[in-house]
Design an enzyme around this catalytic site. Structure first.
Site, PDB file in Angstrom:
ATOM      1  N   LEU A 193      40.192  51.065  64.434  1.00 36.77           N
ATOM      2  CA  LEU A 193      39.892  50.032  63.509  1.00 36.77           C
ATOM      3  C   LEU A 193      41.194  49.457  63.275  1.00 36.77           C
ATOM      4  O   LEU A 193      41.996  49.848  62.741  1.00 36.77           O
ATOM      5  CB  LEU A 193      39.385  50.800  62.122  1.00 36.77           C
ATOM      6  CG  LEU A 193      39.103  49.754  61.018  1.00 36.77           C
ATOM      7  CD1 LEU A 193      38.193  48.891  61.206  1.00 36.77           C
ATOM      8  CD2 LEU A 193      38.809  50.463  59.699  1.00 36.77           C
ATOM      9  N   ASP A 252      35.565  41.016  44.969  1.00 37.25           N
ATOM     10  CA  ASP A 252      35.785  40.554  43.873  1.00 37.25           C
ATOM     11  C   ASP A 252      35.099  41.235  42.766  1.00 37.25           C
ATOM     12  O   ASP A 252      34.112  41.729  42.975  1.00 37.25           O
ATOM     13  CB  ASP A 252      35.472  39.286  43.889  1.00 37.25           C
ATOM     14  CG  ASP A 252      35.775  38.257  42.713  1.00 37.25           C
ATOM     15  OD1 ASP A 252      36.726  38.425  42.141  1.00 37.25           O
ATOM     16  OD2 ASP A 252      34.786  37.496  42.351  1.00 37.25           O
ATOM     17  N   HIS A 312      41.100  47.529  38.705  1.00 32.93           N
ATOM     18  CA  HIS A 312      41.798  47.446  39.911  1.00 32.93           C
ATOM     19  C   HIS A 312      41.999  48.544  40.691  1.00 32.93           C
ATOM     20  O   HIS A 312      41.920  48.878  41.933  1.00 32.93           O
ATOM     21  CB  HIS A 312      42.943  46.433  39.942  1.00 32.93           C
ATOM     22  CG  HIS A 312      43.169  45.044  39.601  1.00 32.93           C
ATOM     23  ND1 HIS A 312      42.194  44.123  40.286  1.00 32.93           N
ATOM     24  CD2 HIS A 312      43.535  44.288  38.543  1.00 32.93           C
ATOM     25  CE1 HIS A 312      42.309  42.979  39.555  1.00 32.93           C
ATOM     26  NE2 HIS A 312      43.234  43.151  38.420  1.00 32.93           N
TER      27      HIS A 312
HETATM   28  C1  IPE Z   1      39.466  35.962  45.515  1.00 36.45           C
HETATM   29  O1  IPE Z   1      38.992  36.184  44.296  1.00 36.45           O
HETATM   30  C2  IPE Z   1      40.662  36.760  45.705  1.00 36.45           C
HETATM   31  C3  IPE Z   1      40.523  37.995  45.938  1.00 36.45           C
HETATM   32  C4  IPE Z   1      39.440  38.753  45.728  1.00 36.45           C
HETATM   33  C5  IPE Z   1      41.784  38.822  46.249  1.00 36.45           C
HETATM   34  P1  IPE Z   1      39.408  35.513  42.715  1.00 36.45           P
HETATM   35  O2  IPE Z   1      38.903  36.262  41.617  1.00 36.45           O
HETATM   36  O3  IPE Z   1      40.814  35.280  42.771  1.00 36.45           O
HETATM   37  O4  IPE Z   1      38.694  34.035  42.990  1.00 36.45           O
HETATM   38  P2  IPE Z   1      38.051  33.040  42.182  1.00 36.45           P
HETATM   39  O5  IPE Z   1      39.147  32.692  41.223  1.00 36.45           O
HETATM   40  O6  IPE Z   1      36.947  33.549  41.433  1.00 36.45           O
HETATM   41  O7  IPE Z   1      37.639  32.062  43.236  1.00 36.45           O
HETATM   42  C1  IPE Z   2      39.275  40.847  42.632  1.00 34.92           C
HETATM   43  O1  IPE Z   2      38.735  41.292  41.336  1.00 34.92           O
HETATM   44  C2  IPE Z   2      40.864  41.563  42.761  1.00 34.92           C
HETATM   45  C3  IPE Z   2      41.996  40.202  42.823  1.00 34.92           C
HETATM   46  C4  IPE Z   2      41.611  39.102  42.778  1.00 34.92           C
HETATM   47  C5  IPE Z   2      43.196  40.913  42.755  1.00 34.92           C
HETATM   48  P1  IPE Z   2      39.244  40.161  40.216  1.00 34.92           P
HETATM   49  O2  IPE Z   2      40.440  40.662  39.433  1.00 34.92           O
HETATM   50  O3  IPE Z   2      38.992  38.972  40.422  1.00 34.92           O
HETATM   51  O4  IPE Z   2      37.973  40.276  39.332  1.00 34.92           O
HETATM   52  P2  IPE Z   2      37.198  39.592  38.216  1.00 34.92           P
HETATM   53  O5  IPE Z   2      36.476  38.415  39.356  1.00 34.92           O
HETATM   54  O6  IPE Z   2      37.944  38.853  37.257  1.00 34.92           O
HETATM   55  O7  IPE Z   2      35.791  40.178  37.780  1.00 34.92           O
HETATM   56 MG    MG Z   3      37.624  37.255  40.661  1.00 34.48          MG
END
Ligand code: IPE
Ligand code: IPE
Ligand code: MG
Length: 251
Positions: A132, A21, A38
């Site tokens: 792995l 995240d 991303h």
């Molecule tokens: C969790 O992250 C999902 C992934 C990392 C793929 P999110 O960014 O979607 O989670 P919330 O919304 O902060 O709970």
């Molecule tokens: C995690 O990073 C990747 C996915 C959920 C696909 P985020 O896109 O949730 O990044 P933040 O949390 O908004 O910084």
């Molecule tokens: Mg996120």
């Protein structure tokens, strides 16, 4: 003689599960579009795979896209799908060469056909690899996983192949994603939030949780090693007492 590293002889997790995240915030801090975050996050995926191969961690499960992430703006979902397809086209041969078995957990249906085809091809190509076990959770939700297991059991009961009293923890567990792997020993969430966000709800029952403020694209071997060092110092009691755990490990 040099002192051995602090982690010498320490237990290494057999299975590491990661919520990757913070990509969006990483990009926002640089005043760039979220898609750039991303893309940087995809490079960090290669680093965590390298780390697991180097440390002899046998299984790695990465949360790449949740069932809830479909609700993000169309432009962001589109960028993620493009990245996903690119990664499938570019990385699979190299993963195969390095002995990585790739699988995907989550619902396939919502993905476009070219992505579904690439997922199936990657799984088939790497099926016999053992070094792995890499599971990519994509369009995955922990509740959805539990519901699917319940549905599978209901079908078997309705068909008379299973009696209701045979529906126990083992029966449910056997129908969950990753049933063939040990449960995750260590869970890492980057990006500073302290929640599970519908990741592996069933499988994380006794997993050690570790959180870091580091945003996913900034993750490197140093951060991952911090998590491993912390894990190595923990006592996993599984509901027992400390003395019982000690008794188990004393020859
Ligand atoms: C969790 O992250 C999902 C992934 C990392 C793929 P999110 O960014 O979607 O989670 P919330 O919304 O902060 O709970
Ligand atoms: C995690 O990073 C990747 C996915 C959920 C696909 P985020 O896109 O949730 O990044 P933040 O949390 O908004 O910084
Ligand atoms: Mg996120």
């Amino acid at each position: 003689m040099t002192a051995p590293p602090a982690t010498a002889g320490a237990p290494v997790p057999r299975h590491l599960a990661v919520i990757m995240d913070g990509n969006g915030r990483w990009a926002q801090r640089r005043r760039r579009p979220r898609a750039i975050g991303h893309r940087a996050g995809a490079r960090a995926v290669n680093r965590v795979i390298d780390f697991c191969l180097e440390r002899g961690i046998g299984a790695l499960t990465l949360f790449a896209f949740s069932s809830e992430n479909w609700g993000r703006p169309e432009e962001e979902v589109g960028a993620l799908m493009k990245l996903f397809l690119n990664a499938l086209e570019r990385e699979v041969d190299e993963l195969d060469r390095r002995g990585v078995r790739v699988r995907f957990i989550g619902e396939r249906g919502p993905f476009a056909e070219p992505i579904r085809a690439r997922m199936a091809a990657a799984e088939a190509q790497t099926l016999r690899n053992e070094r792995l076990h890499l599971a990519i959770a994509a369009s995955y939700g922990g509740r959805q996983d539990i519901a699917a297991a319940a549905r599978a059991l209901a079908v078997e009961v309705a068909a008379g192949r299973l009696r209701p009293e045979q529906v126990d923890e083992a029966a449910v567990g056997a129908r969950m994603a990753l049933a063939d792997l040990p449960s995750p020993d260590l869970f890492i969430r980057t990006g500073g939030d302290h929640r599970v966000s519908n990741f592996l709800l069933w499988q994380l029952a006794y997993t050690e949780l570790w959180f870091t403020e580091t945003l996913w694209p900034d993750v490197d071997a140093g951060v991952l090693q911090q998590a491993l060092d912390d894990y190595a110092g923990r006592e996993r009691r599984f509901g027992l007492t400390s003395a019982q755990i000690g008794a188990e490990t004393t020859p």
